[in-house]
Motif scaffolding. Structure first.
Motif, mmCIF file in Angstrom:
data_model
loop_
_atom_site.group_PDB
_atom_site.id
_atom_site.type_symbol
_atom_site.label_atom_id
_atom_site.label_comp_id
_atom_site.label_asym_id
_atom_site.label_seq_id
_atom_site.Cartn_x
_atom_site.Cartn_y
_atom_site.Cartn_z
ATOM 1 N N VAL A 19 69.711 66.364 47.504
ATOM 2 C CA VAL A 19 70.552 65.575 46.528
ATOM 3 C C VAL A 19 70.461 66.039 45.272
ATOM 4 O O VAL A 19 69.267 65.960 44.584
ATOM 5 N N LEU A 22 74.453 65.934 38.180
ATOM 6 C CA LEU A 22 74.171 66.317 35.932
ATOM 7 C C LEU A 22 74.927 65.108 35.668
ATOM 8 O O LEU A 22 75.546 65.075 35.387
ATOM 9 N N GLU A 23 73.358 64.651 34.274
ATOM 10 C CA GLU A 23 74.420 64.082 33.328
ATOM 11 C C GLU A 23 74.441 65.065 32.196
ATOM 12 O O GLU A 23 73.405 65.894 31.570
ATOM 13 N N VAL A 174 79.169 62.044 33.777
ATOM 14 C CA VAL A 174 77.290 61.901 35.062
ATOM 15 C C VAL A 174 78.664 61.661 35.848
ATOM 16 O O VAL A 174 79.168 61.136 36.625
ATOM 17 N N THR A 175 77.760 63.431 36.423
ATOM 18 C CA THR A 175 78.626 62.742 38.686
ATOM 19 C C THR A 175 77.836 61.843 39.107
ATOM 20 O O THR A 175 76.680 61.207 38.961
ATOM 21 N N LYS A 176 78.062 62.060 39.925
ATOM 22 C CA LYS A 176 78.470 61.425 41.705
ATOM 23 C C LYS A 176 76.763 61.849 42.018
ATOM 24 O O LYS A 176 77.082 63.510 41.904
ATOM 25 N N PRO A 177 76.392 60.794 43.324
ATOM 26 C CA PRO A 177 74.603 62.095 43.534
ATOM 27 C C PRO A 177 75.782 63.328 44.799
ATOM 28 O O PRO A 177 76.590 62.895 45.001
ATOM 29 N N ASN A 220 69.068 65.901 37.468
ATOM 30 C CA ASN A 220 68.158 65.072 38.495
ATOM 31 C C ASN A 220 67.952 66.172 39.713
ATOM 32 O O ASN A 220 69.628 66.273 40.733
ATOM 33 N N SER A 222 66.332 65.358 44.323
ATOM 34 C CA SER A 222 65.727 64.306 45.135
ATOM 35 C C SER A 222 65.790 65.344 46.074
ATOM 36 O O SER A 222 66.811 66.254 46.763
ATOM 37 N N GLY A 231 66.012 61.159 48.962
ATOM 38 C CA GLY A 231 64.649 60.415 47.950
ATOM 39 C C GLY A 231 64.308 60.054 46.632
ATOM 40 O O GLY A 231 65.970 60.050 46.219
ATOM 41 N N ARG A 233 64.979 60.386 43.074
ATOM 42 C CA ARG A 233 65.374 61.622 42.668
ATOM 43 C C ARG A 233 63.907 61.665 40.409
ATOM 44 O O ARG A 233 63.658 60.601 40.556
ATOM 45 N N GLU A 235 64.890 63.324 36.647
ATOM 46 C CA GLU A 235 65.160 63.545 35.498
ATOM 47 C C GLU A 235 64.554 64.770 35.108
ATOM 48 O O GLU A 235 64.384 64.151 34.304
ATOM 49 N N LYS A 286 60.207 56.896 34.278
ATOM 50 C CA LYS A 286 61.534 56.071 33.881
ATOM 51 C C LYS A 286 61.869 54.470 33.334
ATOM 52 O O LYS A 286 60.994 53.763 34.266
HETATM 53 P P1 ADP Z 1 69.651 56.950 34.542
HETATM 54 O O1 ADP Z 1 70.858 56.358 32.445
HETATM 55 O O2 ADP Z 1 69.118 56.958 34.743
HETATM 56 O O3 ADP Z 1 69.397 58.426 34.125
HETATM 57 P P2 ADP Z 1 72.447 58.007 34.935
HETATM 58 O O4 ADP Z 1 73.998 56.817 35.904
HETATM 59 O O5 ADP Z 1 72.591 58.378 33.770
HETATM 60 O O6 ADP Z 1 71.318 56.626 35.302
HETATM 61 O O7 ADP Z 1 72.552 59.548 36.235
HETATM 62 C C1 ADP Z 1 71.698 59.051 37.198
HETATM 63 C C2 ADP Z 1 72.437 60.940 37.850
HETATM 64 O O8 ADP Z 1 71.059 60.386 39.652
HETATM 65 C C3 ADP Z 1 73.500 60.682 38.296
HETATM 66 O O9 ADP Z 1 74.284 61.927 37.855
HETATM 67 C C4 ADP Z 1 73.841 60.179 39.679
HETATM 68 O O10 ADP Z 1 74.471 61.151 40.493
HETATM 69 C C5 ADP Z 1 71.923 60.607 40.175
HETATM 70 N N1 ADP Z 1 71.406 60.493 41.239
HETATM 71 C C6 ADP Z 1 71.318 59.298 42.009
HETATM 72 N N2 ADP Z 1 70.730 58.888 43.183
HETATM 73 C C7 ADP Z 1 70.566 60.201 42.936
HETATM 74 C C8 ADP Z 1 69.613 61.294 43.940
HETATM 75 N N3 ADP Z 1 68.665 60.006 45.116
HETATM 76 N N4 ADP Z 1 69.088 62.601 43.995
HETATM 77 C C9 ADP Z 1 69.593 62.547 43.387
HETATM 78 N N5 ADP Z 1 70.325 62.600 42.203
HETATM 79 C C10 ADP Z 1 70.125 61.086 42.040
#
Ligand code: ADP
Ligand code: MG
Ligand code: ZN
Length: 497
Positions: A19, A22-23, A174-177, A220, A222, A231, A233, A235, A286
């Motif tokens: 999974v 991306l931020e 910020v993308t969704k997972p 990110n 996992s 799993g 993740r 960053e 983190k």
């Molecule tokens: P943070 O500020 O803690 O970095 P954010 O919400 O800004 O949190 O960004 C988290 C990023 O990680 C988002 O792009 C989200 O889609 C991604 N993410 C969340 N859960 C997982 C996962 N299990 N595996 C991979 N990426 C994930």
């Protein structure tokens, strides 16, 4: 202790599902900073683009930059997001020397834009990447660690801070997972950042240059076994090029698979990507959101973008890159597959500009996808940074079309251009490259070739014009490729008819 060799990538993707998320941070190209009137220009003597507000001096108050809000809304609209009718800035509290207020003004639970998507194309297939949020914040300053070998704080004798960058408007996307990408996760991550960069560039709100840090990306990653929950993740930061985005995902997948296979656990942490080794190493563990003690920023009024204004901005969005590419593909007469290779090479704009500089679509494509792509791959630089400009490529082709260069010589000239020796004409002069079309000199070389190959000459005399190739080749060799093949052919045939 035994060291276990990392698993092969194919084995990783057979056993695990990745999974990714991306931020991306984009520095906006507004004239002034986010909350004050200081200039945003890159460079400048350290601490010359500062004032009481961006230095966080007591008593100073921020005022939000309207142009930055507008740019963020336009990015949100281009990414199919909903635009909040009312939202607030938030204080993100943490101590870091390059952040003079000891908090960053950001957005937390009320982002300006949310819940959108970006369609990207990978191997001719459309993949929809969900966008969680697009919010506005301010950039930090830059710390310079001096006296050490690595430029990092460890081993440095002193650290200096430059606040010129502090307070520059920064948009975080910020993308969704993204699950379900399988083995293509690294490629998809790269394609997403590439497309996002192109979209933002088309809006004209940032120069989105990864090498200068105006586009920065955290990756990110996992892994989970099929059927299991996602799993933990990690960053990965310090990902400074498109190529690194791909490499960072891949190497993190391999590392995590190694840990999981040997019964270990993935720790949620920040990791650093190292360009030289292509590997990631552990950074800090983190923080949780609660560590930041977020609260609504009391010094700024809430944002309430007017619906009519948002509608106006939406109607005025430019043609987005994917639509633009479809139009170019038709204009250039390319198949899907051909267009795909143009896109993959990062050559769309380069070819477009080369054509605007006077080259034909075929010629422009030939140079950028051939010689120049090969060089870019060899040296590991982005095609756009290869050292030859679209104008120079168009000029090179003009010299070929005008008979001043053969294709072979043009490649030598291009090498000089890429090496920074100047425009094509200057390289020709400096390197003494020119087509020998002076028929006196050529005639002598042709005579020699005929004398050295009497049987071939006899065949041609007998009407077998196809045999001329051998003599032409001999002349080309004798003139080190500088002869004009067409003239040589005419000479050979006229002498032997
Ligand atoms: P943070 O500020 O803690 O970095 P954010 O919400 O800004 O949190 O960004 C988290 C990023 O990680 C988002 O792009 C989200 O889609 C991604 N993410 C969340 N859960 C997982 C996962 N299990 N595996 C991979 N990426 C994930
Ligand atoms: Mg984040
Ligand atoms: Zn300022």
């Amino acid at each position: 202790m035994t060291t276990v060799a990392p698993p092969a990538y194919d084995d990783v993707t057979e056993e695990f599902e990745p999974v990714i998320g991306l931020e991306t941070h984009v520095e906006l190209g507004t004239r002034t900073k986010m909350f004050c009137g200081c200039p945003t220009e890159f460079g400048g003597e350290p601490n010359t683009h500062v004032c009481p507000v961006c230095l966080g001096l007591p008593g100073s108050l921020p005022v939000a930059n309207k142009a930055a809000i507008e740019a963020t809304i336009r990015i949100g609209l281009a990414l199919n997001c909903s635009i909040a009718s009312w939202c607030r800035f938030a204080r993100k509290n943490y101590f870091y020397p390059d952040m003079p207020k000891n908090y960053q003004i950001s957005q937390y639970d009320e982002p300006l834009c949310s819940d959108g998507w970006l369609d990207i194309e990978v191997d001719g297939e459309i993949v929809r990447i969900g966008i969680e949020r697009v919010h506005l914040e301010e950039d930090t300053g830059k710390t310079l660690h001096i006296g050490g070998a690595t430029g990092r704080i460890h081993g440095a004798s002193e650290s200096l801070v430059d606040y010129n960058r502090a307070g520059i408007p920064l948009v975080e996307i910020v993308t969704k997972p993204v699950p379900g990408t399988g083995a293509r996760a690294p490629q998809i991550a790269r394609a997403y950042v590439t497309e996002l960069r192109d979209v933002i560039r088309s809006l004209g709100v940032s120069d989105v240059r990864m090498e200068q840090g105006s586009l920065r990306c955290d990756v990110n990653t996992s892994l989970n076994r099929p059927g299991d929950d996602w799993g933990t993740r990690t960053e990965t930061k310090n990902v400074n090029s498109l190529r690194s985005v791909e490499r960072a995902v891949r190497s993190e997948m391999i590392r995590q698979a190694g840990v999981l296979r040997s019964g270990g656990r993935i720790i949620q942490e920040t990791r650093h990507f190292h360009e030289d080794t292509g590997e990631t190493t552990s950074g800090r563990s983190k923080e949780e959101a609660t560590d930041y003690r977020y609260f609504p920023e009391p010094d700024l009024a809430p944002l309430a973008p007017d619906a009519a204004w948002v509608a106006e901005l939406k109607a005025a969005l430019p043609e987005l890159p994917r639509v633009h590419r479809q139009r170019l593909q038709t204009a250039w007469g390319l198949s899907d597959l051909d267009m795909q290779s143009v896109v993959n090479a990062g050559a769309v704009e380069l070819i477009e500009t080369t054509i605007a500089e006077g080259a034909s679509p075929e010629a422009a494509r030939k140079w950028w996808l051939g010689e120049l792509s090969r060089k870019a791959n060899e040296t590991g630089v982005e095609l756009a940074a290869i050292g030859a400009s679209p104008r120079q490529v168009a000029e090179l082709q003009k010299l070929v079309d005008g008979g001043k260069l053969t294709d072979k010589l043009a490649r030598q000239v291009l090498e000089g251009v890429v090496a920074g020796e100047g425009d094509p004409a200057a390289v020709m002069q400096a390197r003494g490259i020119e087509v020998v079309s002076d028929s006196g000199a050529l005639a002598a070389a042709v005579d020699e070739a005929i004398a050295a190959n009497p049987e071939i000459a006899e065949k041609i005399r007998g009407g077998n014009q196809g045999a001329a190739g051998v003599l032409i080749g001999a002349v080309m060799k004798a003139t080190k490729g500088q002869a004009d093949a067409k003239t040589v052919r005419e000479l050979v045939l006229s002498k032997l008819s």
